[in-house]
Design a protein around this motif. Structure first.
Motif, PDB file in Angstrom:
ATOM      1  N   MET A  20       1.226  -1.543  -0.084  1.00  0.00           N
ATOM      2  CA  MET A  20       0.084  -0.053  -0.429  1.00  0.00           C
ATOM      3  C   MET A  20       0.647   1.677   0.441  1.00  0.00           C
ATOM      4  N   ASP A  21       1.599   1.095   0.679  1.00  0.00           N
ATOM      5  CA  ASP A  21       2.868   2.124   1.126  1.00  0.00           C
ATOM      6  C   ASP A  21       2.913   2.477  -0.675  1.00  0.00           C
ATOM      7  N   LEU A  22       4.203   1.573  -1.308  1.00  0.00           N
ATOM      8  CA  LEU A  22       4.782   1.085  -2.941  1.00  0.00           C
ATOM      9  C   LEU A  22       3.552   1.643  -3.831  1.00  0.00           C
ATOM     10  N   LYS A  23       2.051   1.860  -3.562  1.00  0.00           N
ATOM     11  CA  LYS A  23       0.895   2.392  -4.370  1.00  0.00           C
ATOM     12  C   LYS A  23       0.162   0.673  -5.032  1.00  0.00           C
ATOM     13  N   ASP A  24       0.897   0.036  -4.544  1.00  0.00           N
ATOM     14  CA  ASP A  24       0.646  -1.290  -5.704  1.00  0.00           C
ATOM     15  C   ASP A  24      -0.604  -2.166  -4.730  1.00  0.00           C
ATOM     16  N   TYR A  25      -2.472  -0.726  -5.101  1.00  0.00           N
ATOM     17  CA  TYR A  25      -3.262  -1.183  -4.111  1.00  0.00           C
ATOM     18  C   TYR A  25      -3.355  -2.116  -4.862  1.00  0.00           C
ATOM     19  N   ASP A  26      -3.394  -3.057  -6.390  1.00  0.00           N
ATOM     20  CA  ASP A  26      -4.458  -4.285  -6.508  1.00  0.00           C
ATOM     21  C   ASP A  26      -3.782  -5.298  -5.624  1.00  0.00           C
ATOM     22  N   LYS A  27      -1.720  -6.054  -5.815  1.00  0.00           N
ATOM     23  CA  LYS A  27      -1.589  -6.612  -4.598  1.00  0.00           C
ATOM     24  C   LYS A  27      -1.835  -6.571  -3.669  1.00  0.00           C
ATOM     25  N   ALA A  28      -2.107  -5.589  -3.062  1.00  0.00           N
ATOM     26  CA  ALA A  28      -2.030  -4.938  -1.465  1.00  0.00           C
ATOM     27  C   ALA A  28      -3.652  -5.743  -1.076  1.00  0.00           C
TER      28      ALA A  28
ATOM     29  N   VAL B  30      -8.512  -5.941  10.231  1.00  0.00           N
ATOM     30  CA  VAL B  30      -8.868  -6.272   8.141  1.00  0.00           C
ATOM     31  C   VAL B  30      -9.870  -5.598   7.859  1.00  0.00           C
ATOM     32  N   GLN B  31     -10.927  -5.236   8.023  1.00  0.00           N
ATOM     33  CA  GLN B  31     -12.632  -4.232   7.829  1.00  0.00           C
ATOM     34  C   GLN B  31     -11.501  -2.670   7.337  1.00  0.00           C
ATOM     35  N   ASN B  32     -10.520  -2.568   8.556  1.00  0.00           N
ATOM     36  CA  ASN B  32     -10.248  -1.632   8.686  1.00  0.00           C
ATOM     37  C   ASN B  32      -8.800  -0.619   7.676  1.00  0.00           C
ATOM     38  N   ASP B  33      -8.267  -1.924   7.582  1.00  0.00           N
ATOM     39  CA  ASP B  33      -7.543  -2.201   6.635  1.00  0.00           C
ATOM     40  C   ASP B  33      -7.411  -1.728   4.850  1.00  0.00           C
ATOM     41  N   ILE B  34      -9.058  -2.806   4.754  1.00  0.00           N
ATOM     42  CA  ILE B  34      -9.540  -2.669   3.339  1.00  0.00           C
ATOM     43  C   ILE B  34     -10.416  -1.092   3.598  1.00  0.00           C
ATOM     44  N   ALA B  35     -10.838   0.063   4.274  1.00  0.00           N
ATOM     45  CA  ALA B  35     -11.619   0.461   3.924  1.00  0.00           C
ATOM     46  C   ALA B  35     -10.128   1.630   4.255  1.00  0.00           C
ATOM     47  N   LEU B  36      -9.289   1.653   4.336  1.00  0.00           N
ATOM     48  CA  LEU B  36      -8.091   2.199   4.744  1.00  0.00           C
ATOM     49  C   LEU B  36      -8.084   2.443   2.451  1.00  0.00           C
ATOM     50  N   LEU B  37      -7.514   1.092   2.160  1.00  0.00           N
ATOM     51  CA  LEU B  37      -6.902   1.063   1.040  1.00  0.00           C
ATOM     52  C   LEU B  37      -7.980   1.126   0.207  1.00  0.00           C
ATOM     53  N   TYR B  38      -9.148   1.515  -0.052  1.00  0.00           N
ATOM     54  CA  TYR B  38     -10.336   2.078  -0.739  1.00  0.00           C
ATOM     55  C   TYR B  38     -10.271   3.630  -0.832  1.00  0.00           C
ATOM     56  N   THR B  39     -10.416   4.225   0.307  1.00  0.00           N
ATOM     57  CA  THR B  39      -9.636   6.100   0.658  1.00  0.00           C
ATOM     58  C   THR B  39      -8.450   5.686  -0.198  1.00  0.00           C
ATOM     59  N   LEU B  40      -7.152   4.798  -0.496  1.00  0.00           N
ATOM     60  CA  LEU B  40      -6.190   5.435  -0.886  1.00  0.00           C
ATOM     61  C   LEU B  40      -6.897   5.082  -3.038  1.00  0.00           C
ATOM     62  N   LYS B  41      -7.404   4.340  -3.461  1.00  0.00           N
ATOM     63  CA  LYS B  41      -7.728   4.151  -4.448  1.00  0.00           C
ATOM     64  C   LYS B  41      -8.612   5.102  -4.887  1.00  0.00           C
ATOM     65  N   LYS B  42      -9.415   5.840  -4.377  1.00  0.00           N
ATOM     66  CA  LYS B  42     -10.085   7.146  -4.481  1.00  0.00           C
ATOM     67  C   LYS B  42     -11.478   6.696  -4.347  1.00  0.00           C
ATOM     68  N   GLN B  43     -12.261   5.767  -3.923  1.00  0.00           N
ATOM     69  CA  GLN B  43     -13.674   4.731  -3.326  1.00  0.00           C
ATOM     70  C   GLN B  43     -14.249   5.875  -2.492  1.00  0.00           C
ATOM     71  N   TYR B  44     -14.187   6.669  -1.869  1.00  0.00           N
ATOM     72  CA  TYR B  44     -14.385   7.277  -1.033  1.00  0.00           C
ATOM     73  C   TYR B  44     -15.888   6.881  -0.156  1.00  0.00           C
ATOM     74  N   HIS B  45     -16.439   6.737  -0.447  1.00  0.00           N
ATOM     75  CA  HIS B  45     -18.096   6.373  -0.473  1.00  0.00           C
ATOM     76  C   HIS B  45     -18.274   4.938  -0.021  1.00  0.00           C
ATOM     77  N   ARG B  46     -17.122   3.683  -0.529  1.00  0.00           N
ATOM     78  CA  ARG B  46     -17.153   2.892   0.323  1.00  0.00           C
ATOM     79  C   ARG B  46     -16.258   2.692   1.300  1.00  0.00           C
ATOM     80  N   ALA B  47     -15.052   3.319   1.186  1.00  0.00           N
ATOM     81  CA  ALA B  47     -14.658   3.751   2.921  1.00  0.00           C
ATOM     82  C   ALA B  47     -15.058   4.048   4.033  1.00  0.00           C
ATOM     83  N   HIS B  48     -16.230   4.994   3.738  1.00  0.00           N
ATOM     84  CA  HIS B  48     -16.582   6.168   4.398  1.00  0.00           C
ATOM     85  C   HIS B  48     -18.075   4.611   5.183  1.00  0.00           C
TER      86      HIS B  48
END
Length: 559
Positions: free
Chosen positions: A86-94, A117-135
């Motif tokens: 996630m830090d390396l911006k390889d969001y798909d593999k993350a 883990v749900q928290n981690d996935i929500a943070l990943l959604y935020t980075l992928k700009k899927q804000y509604h799902r993260a929220h």
């Protein structure tokens, strides 16, 4: 410069997101991490931004955890790899690794792990700009934390919801979440969360043109980060200082911080380092796939062995069942044959008892006397009655049940002939007290015949006065009462006259054997009772034989 600095800040928001995630990991797994030296080493390397070293140690930790079947340590290691990606911006593999974590968390049925883990996935959604799902995920986790009165959870979910709003450029809403998180973090005295929150509050104030206020919050957070030696936050704060000083038009200070940011940023974005990490991940994935294939082959072999064993077991079981079935069949067939043999022997005994030679001989002598006396009409009548009785006895004695009407008809013929033999020295009466039609009721044939014969020959025949014989059929609630009463000399006197081997005991024995066969396998049993009757002075005044036939042994004829 401001635009480029803004890009740097956006990059560092990713680090802030990761750091928020990292804080939760430490809160949730600190005890487990301490127990595993590999996880401790990997986490330390990660905090020092040594992604390559951290990745190698996490992979070793996964391999060791699988050998030890330590699924929780395996889950933490997968999360660590997800954090690096996630830090390396390889969001798909993350995303792949976080979903592996979720599968493991559900497998071990650990609610807290599922939340992390749900928290981690929500943070990943935020980075992928899927804000509604993260929220949505963060809001659900916040509601659960409030219901469970989980102060750490409330603090972190407010921080994460602030991050989502910050990325959506909703800075006022972000500040509301940050200040709520700040209140709980101060209560918890969580230094890492506090220094992170001050950085976020500083960034949000800067974005709403409150640069001076932003600088105050940033200085406070930076002091806490220096005390806790949080390198990620300190690096992020360099970017914030550059942006805030630029907003305050303090160009020299802004350039100074900007250069430091670019120096570290170049290190983080080193292509060779990223390639090495990708290579390590690819090799790790290939190795895992190879092991999974080997494991699947082993499982297939084990399954085949189990299948073959099951075939052997089922075949053996089938053979045993066949043998058992044959044995049971032969056993019950033997019992049936034995019962049939006993029934046949008993029927012969009953027939011999019912067709007593003395009775037949005496009946014929009586009929002969009518012939010699010239009373042909009487002789013909009694010959006809005698013939009918013999025919009925021969045919009906083999039937298990006959109608009550047929039973009464047999008794009438039999008693008529007995009166002939004993020259009307006794009278008889057949009484029916039934609510049902006698033709509709079935009972075992001639149960009382041996006792009636005994009553006449050994009881009534010995009297000096007129004998009386009453045969009664009486309906009871759940049965029929079948009684034979006589006013003869009684059983005791009869035994003295007939001796020890009298026919009375033989009749009782055969009747009891017959009842035993009739009662076998039935809930309701036919019972017999013999009672000696006495007069007021205690003298013998006859005998009463009673049969009780339960309702469930009475068969109604089908219309």
């Amino acid at each position: 410069m401001i635009k480029y600095l803004d890009l740097v800040i956006k990059f560092n928001i990713c680090i802030q997101l990761f750091l928020s995630f990292n804080c939760i990991a430490k809160e949730g797994y600190i005890e487990k991490v301490k127990q595993n030296p590999l996880l401790v080493d990997a986490q330390n390397k990660f905090n020092e931004l040594d992604y390559r070293g951290s990745m190698i140690v996490f992979i070793h930790a996964i391999q060791e955890s699988k050998i030890k079947n330590d699924q929780l340590s395996e889950l933490i290691a997968y999360r660590g790899i997800g954090k690096i990606l996630m830090d390396l911006k390889d969001y798909d593999k993350a995303d792949v690794y976080f979903n592996k974590c979720l599968v493991l968390a559900k497998k071990i049925h650990n609610t807290n792990e599922i939340k992390h883990v749900q928290n981690d996935i929500a943070l990943l959604y935020t980075l992928k700009k899927q804000y509604h799902r993260a929220h949505n995920i963060f809001s659900d986790l916040l509601r659960n934390a409030i219901l469970e009165k989980d102060t750490v959870g409330i603090s972190m979910m407010n921080l994460n919801l602030g991050l989502v709003n910050l990325n959506e450029k909703k800075y006022i809403q972000a500040l509301q979440y940050y200040f709520t998180s700040l209140k709980y973090s101060k209560i918890l005295n969580n230094q890492e969360t506090l220094c992170l929150l001050y950085s976020h509050i500083a960034y949000s104030n800067c974005m709403i043109n409150q640069a001076k206020l932003a600088l105050c919050y940033l200085d406070t957070g930076n002091i806490i980060a220096q005390k806790s030696q949080n390198k990620s936050v300190l690096f992020n704060n360099l970017s914030l200082y550059a942006m805030i000083y630029d907003s305050l038009q303090m160009n020299d200070s802004a350039i100074k911080y900007y250069r430091e940011v670019m120096k570290i940023n170049d290190t983080l974005n080193n292509n060779q380092e990223t390639a090495l990490i990708s290579q390590i991940i690819q090799e790790s994935i290939e190795e895992e796939m190879k092991k999974e294939i080997e494991l699947l082959q082993q499982e297939k072999e084990i399954t085949n062995l189990r299948y073959q064993r099951l075939i052997i077991i089922f075949t053996a079981t089938g053979v045993l069942l066949v043998l058992l079935t044959v044995f049971i069949f032969l056993y019950f067939r033997q019992i049936k044959l034995k019962k049939e043999k006993q029934t046949l022997v008993l029927e012969k005994q009953i027939l011999r008892l019912q067709m007593n030679p003395h009775f037949i001989s005496n009946s014929l002598v009586a009929i002969q006397s009518f012939v010699f006396a010239g009373e042909k009409n009487y002789a013909c009548k009694y010959i006809a009655d005698f013939s009918k009785l013999m025919r009925i006895i021969l045919y009906k004695s083999r039937s298990e049940y006959i109608t009550l009407k047929e039973e009464i008809e047999i008794l009438e013929y039999y008693l008529t002939l007995q009166k002939l033999r004993f020259e009307s020295s006794f009278s008889y009466e057949i009484v029916t007290e039934l609510s049902a039609d006698p033709e509709q009721i079935q009972i075992p044939p001639m149960l009382t015949q041996p006792f009636i014969e005994n009553a006449i020959e050994h009881g009534l025949a010995m009297l000096k006065i007129q004998g009386n014989l009453i045969i009664r059929f009486k309906q009871q609630s759940n049965s029929i009462l079948y009684e034979v009463l006589d006013n003869g000399i009684g059983r005791e006197a009869s035994k003295k006259i007939a001796g020890k081997t009298n026919k009375i005991s033989q009749s009782i024995s055969i009747t009891e054997s017959r009842l035993k066969l009739l009662n076998k396998g039935k809930k309701g049993k036919i019972t017999i009772e013999i009672i000696d009757l006495y007069d007021n002075k205690g003298g013998a005044s006859g005998t009463k034989v009673s049969f009780v036939i339960p309702v469930n042994t009475i068969f109604q004829k089908q219309n």
